[in-house]
Write a protein that holds these residues in place. Structure first.
Motif, PDB file in Angstrom:
ATOM      1  N   GLY A  38       0.844  -1.325  -0.063  1.00  0.00           N
ATOM      2  CA  GLY A  38      -0.015  -0.006   0.061  1.00  0.00           C
ATOM      3  C   GLY A  38       0.887   1.285  -0.087  1.00  0.00           C
ATOM      4  O   GLY A  38       1.776   1.446  -0.824  1.00  0.00           O
ATOM      5  N   ASP A  39       0.446   2.277   0.876  1.00  0.00           N
ATOM      6  CA  ASP A  39       0.972   3.561   1.104  1.00  0.00           C
ATOM      7  C   ASP A  39       2.431   3.642   1.739  1.00  0.00           C
ATOM      8  O   ASP A  39       3.000   4.462   1.609  1.00  0.00           O
ATOM      9  N   ASP A  40       2.588   2.489   2.674  1.00  0.00           N
ATOM     10  CA  ASP A  40       3.900   2.726   3.316  1.00  0.00           C
ATOM     11  C   ASP A  40       4.710   1.551   2.968  1.00  0.00           C
ATOM     12  O   ASP A  40       4.298   0.516   2.584  1.00  0.00           O
ATOM     13  N   VAL A  41       6.111   1.915   3.133  1.00  0.00           N
ATOM     14  CA  VAL A  41       7.218   1.080   2.998  1.00  0.00           C
ATOM     15  C   VAL A  41       6.705  -0.270   4.269  1.00  0.00           C
ATOM     16  O   VAL A  41       6.894   0.221   5.314  1.00  0.00           O
ATOM     17  N   THR A  42       7.163  -1.607   3.857  1.00  0.00           N
ATOM     18  CA  THR A  42       7.143  -2.584   4.629  1.00  0.00           C
ATOM     19  C   THR A  42       8.262  -3.331   4.330  1.00  0.00           C
ATOM     20  O   THR A  42       9.280  -3.054   3.787  1.00  0.00           O
ATOM     21  N   LEU A  43       8.757  -4.283   5.531  1.00  0.00           N
ATOM     22  CA  LEU A  43       9.858  -5.400   5.359  1.00  0.00           C
ATOM     23  C   LEU A  43       9.850  -5.845   3.810  1.00  0.00           C
ATOM     24  O   LEU A  43      10.930  -6.236   3.297  1.00  0.00           O
ATOM     25  N   LEU A  44       8.717  -6.304   3.370  1.00  0.00           N
ATOM     26  CA  LEU A  44       8.653  -6.827   1.942  1.00  0.00           C
ATOM     27  C   LEU A  44       9.200  -6.077   0.991  1.00  0.00           C
ATOM     28  O   LEU A  44      10.129  -6.601   0.238  1.00  0.00           O
ATOM     29  N   ASP A  45       9.019  -4.562   1.014  1.00  0.00           N
ATOM     30  CA  ASP A  45       9.644  -3.758   0.033  1.00  0.00           C
ATOM     31  C   ASP A  45      11.093  -3.643   0.116  1.00  0.00           C
ATOM     32  O   ASP A  45      11.889  -3.771  -0.620  1.00  0.00           O
ATOM     33  N   ILE A  46      11.583  -3.587   1.640  1.00  0.00           N
ATOM     34  CA  ILE A  46      12.876  -3.754   1.925  1.00  0.00           C
ATOM     35  C   ILE A  46      13.589  -4.820   1.325  1.00  0.00           C
ATOM     36  O   ILE A  46      14.879  -4.856   1.175  1.00  0.00           O
ATOM     37  N   SER A  47      12.986  -5.919   1.551  1.00  0.00           N
ATOM     38  CA  SER A  47      13.602  -7.431   1.219  1.00  0.00           C
ATOM     39  C   SER A  47      13.834  -7.474  -0.093  1.00  0.00           C
ATOM     40  O   SER A  47      14.828  -7.941  -0.625  1.00  0.00           O
ATOM     41  N   LEU A  48      12.857  -7.026  -0.896  1.00  0.00           N
ATOM     42  CA  LEU A  48      13.089  -7.117  -2.397  1.00  0.00           C
ATOM     43  C   LEU A  48      13.722  -6.180  -3.075  1.00  0.00           C
ATOM     44  O   LEU A  48      14.432  -6.287  -3.984  1.00  0.00           O
ATOM     45  N   TYR A  49      13.928  -4.893  -2.793  1.00  0.00           N
ATOM     46  CA  TYR A  49      14.771  -4.084  -3.226  1.00  0.00           C
ATOM     47  C   TYR A  49      16.051  -4.247  -3.677  1.00  0.00           C
ATOM     48  O   TYR A  49      16.480  -3.992  -4.795  1.00  0.00           O
ATOM     49  N   PRO A  50      17.054  -5.001  -3.001  1.00  0.00           N
ATOM     50  CA  PRO A  50      18.498  -5.100  -3.382  1.00  0.00           C
ATOM     51  C   PRO A  50      18.457  -5.951  -4.493  1.00  0.00           C
ATOM     52  O   PRO A  50      19.412  -5.927  -5.472  1.00  0.00           O
ATOM     53  N   PHE A  52      16.291  -5.956  -6.994  1.00  0.00           N
ATOM     54  CA  PHE A  52      15.993  -5.027  -8.189  1.00  0.00           C
ATOM     55  C   PHE A  52      17.046  -3.916  -8.488  1.00  0.00           C
ATOM     56  O   PHE A  52      17.237  -3.637  -9.446  1.00  0.00           O
ATOM     57  N   GLU A  53      17.944  -3.634  -7.479  1.00  0.00           N
ATOM     58  CA  GLU A  53      18.987  -2.860  -7.628  1.00  0.00           C
ATOM     59  C   GLU A  53      20.037  -3.518  -8.480  1.00  0.00           C
ATOM     60  O   GLU A  53      20.765  -2.550  -9.271  1.00  0.00           O
ATOM     61  N   ARG A  54      20.147  -4.695  -8.795  1.00  0.00           N
ATOM     62  CA  ARG A  54      20.973  -5.156  -9.412  1.00  0.00           C
ATOM     63  C   ARG A  54      20.610  -5.386 -11.109  1.00  0.00           C
ATOM     64  O   ARG A  54      21.580  -5.840 -11.870  1.00  0.00           O
ATOM     65  N   ARG A  83      13.712   7.119  -1.670  1.00  0.00           N
ATOM     66  CA  ARG A  83      13.789   7.100  -0.507  1.00  0.00           C
ATOM     67  C   ARG A  83      15.133   7.438   0.046  1.00  0.00           C
ATOM     68  O   ARG A  83      16.118   7.108  -0.173  1.00  0.00           O
ATOM     69  N   PRO A  84      15.222   8.431   1.242  1.00  0.00           N
ATOM     70  CA  PRO A  84      16.532   8.809   1.642  1.00  0.00           C
ATOM     71  C   PRO A  84      17.370   7.706   2.176  1.00  0.00           C
ATOM     72  O   PRO A  84      18.496   7.578   1.960  1.00  0.00           O
ATOM     73  N   GLY A  85      16.604   6.634   2.777  1.00  0.00           N
ATOM     74  CA  GLY A  85      17.437   5.599   3.353  1.00  0.00           C
ATOM     75  C   GLY A  85      18.060   4.756   2.284  1.00  0.00           C
ATOM     76  O   GLY A  85      19.133   4.118   2.435  1.00  0.00           O
ATOM     77  N   VAL A  86      17.398   4.609   1.078  1.00  0.00           N
ATOM     78  CA  VAL A  86      17.918   3.759   0.055  1.00  0.00           C
ATOM     79  C   VAL A  86      19.045   4.566  -0.601  1.00  0.00           C
ATOM     80  O   VAL A  86      19.884   3.922  -1.148  1.00  0.00           O
ATOM     81  N   ALA A  87      18.718   5.694  -1.068  1.00  0.00           N
ATOM     82  CA  ALA A  87      19.674   6.645  -1.739  1.00  0.00           C
ATOM     83  C   ALA A  87      21.024   6.634  -0.918  1.00  0.00           C
ATOM     84  O   ALA A  87      22.117   6.399  -1.608  1.00  0.00           O
ATOM     85  N   ALA A  88      20.975   6.571   0.358  1.00  0.00           N
ATOM     86  CA  ALA A  88      22.190   6.778   1.138  1.00  0.00           C
ATOM     87  C   ALA A  88      23.044   5.632   1.218  1.00  0.00           C
ATOM     88  O   ALA A  88      24.364   5.281   1.572  1.00  0.00           O
ATOM     89  N   THR A  89      22.301   4.396   1.017  1.00  0.00           N
ATOM     90  CA  THR A  89      23.027   2.830   1.084  1.00  0.00           C
ATOM     91  C   THR A  89      23.105   2.112  -0.244  1.00  0.00           C
ATOM     92  O   THR A  89      23.728   1.311  -0.378  1.00  0.00           O
ATOM     93  N   ARG A  90      22.414   2.686  -1.017  1.00  0.00           N
ATOM     94  CA  ARG A  90      22.314   1.765  -2.499  1.00  0.00           C
ATOM     95  C   ARG A  90      23.577   2.012  -3.311  1.00  0.00           C
ATOM     96  O   ARG A  90      24.591   3.014  -3.052  1.00  0.00           O
ATOM     97  N   GLU A  91      24.141   0.687  -4.007  1.00  0.00           N
ATOM     98  CA  GLU A  91      25.210   0.651  -4.557  1.00  0.00           C
ATOM     99  C   GLU A  91      25.001   1.233  -5.934  1.00  0.00           C
ATOM    100  O   GLU A  91      23.867   1.196  -6.615  1.00  0.00           O
ATOM    101  N   SER A  92      26.381   1.665  -6.563  1.00  0.00           N
ATOM    102  CA  SER A  92      26.083   2.218  -8.107  1.00  0.00           C
ATOM    103  C   SER A  92      25.831   1.169  -9.019  1.00  0.00           C
ATOM    104  O   SER A  92      26.158   0.073  -8.684  1.00  0.00           O
ATOM    105  N   ASP A  93      25.350   1.458 -10.295  1.00  0.00           N
ATOM    106  CA  ASP A  93      25.378   0.439 -11.279  1.00  0.00           C
ATOM    107  C   ASP A  93      26.667  -0.159 -11.688  1.00  0.00           C
ATOM    108  O   ASP A  93      26.672  -1.538 -11.775  1.00  0.00           O
TER     109      ASP A  93
END
Length: 121
Positions: A38-50, A52-54, A83-93
């Motif tokens: 829905g409208d809020d980030v949950t553990l599911l979003d945080i778990s799947l994102y890495p 997709f980052e690849r 999201r600020p937390g993702v932007a601060a920790t994501r790895e570059s392409d």
């Protein structure tokens, strides 16, 4: 077309089908929100994102991109990256492209890579 290229094309199609399935599940669960539940980030979003980052690595080495019809997943990925937390920790392409170089070119020599290679034969 070589057998290796045929296998890669087969896996691309299977992965695209899986992403389309995920798109349909996302549509059901999100209720129109930007995130999986829905409208809020949950553990599911945080778990799947890495995972997709690849995706830029998959495009670089195998020419695989998110299917154009996965508009909700694409919007979710963009929302997560904003999201600020993702932007601060994501790895570059470039980081992911470099890390996966040996796997993509078949030069990885570790035990996990050798075991994985056996499953592809």
């Amino acid at each position: 077309m070589s057998l290796e290229v045929e296998k890669q094309e087969h896996y691309k199609r299977e992965f695209a089908d899986l992403l389309r399935y995920m798109e349909s599940v996302f549509a059901e669960l999100s209720g129109g929100g930007l995130y999986w539940m829905g409208d809020d980030v949950t553990l599911l979003d945080i778990s799947l994102y890495p995972f997709f980052e690849r995706f830029p690595m998959l495009d670089h080495y195998r020419g695989f991109r998110m299917p154009n019809d996965c508009v909700k997943l694409t919007a979710w990925l963009e929302a997560m990256q904003g999201r600020p937390g993702v932007a601060a920790t994501r790895e570059s392409d470039a980081f992911h492209i470099d890390v996966y170089k040996n796997y993509a070119t078949g030069r990885q020599r570790g035990l996990s890579a050798k075991e994985f290679a056996k499953t592809l034969d």
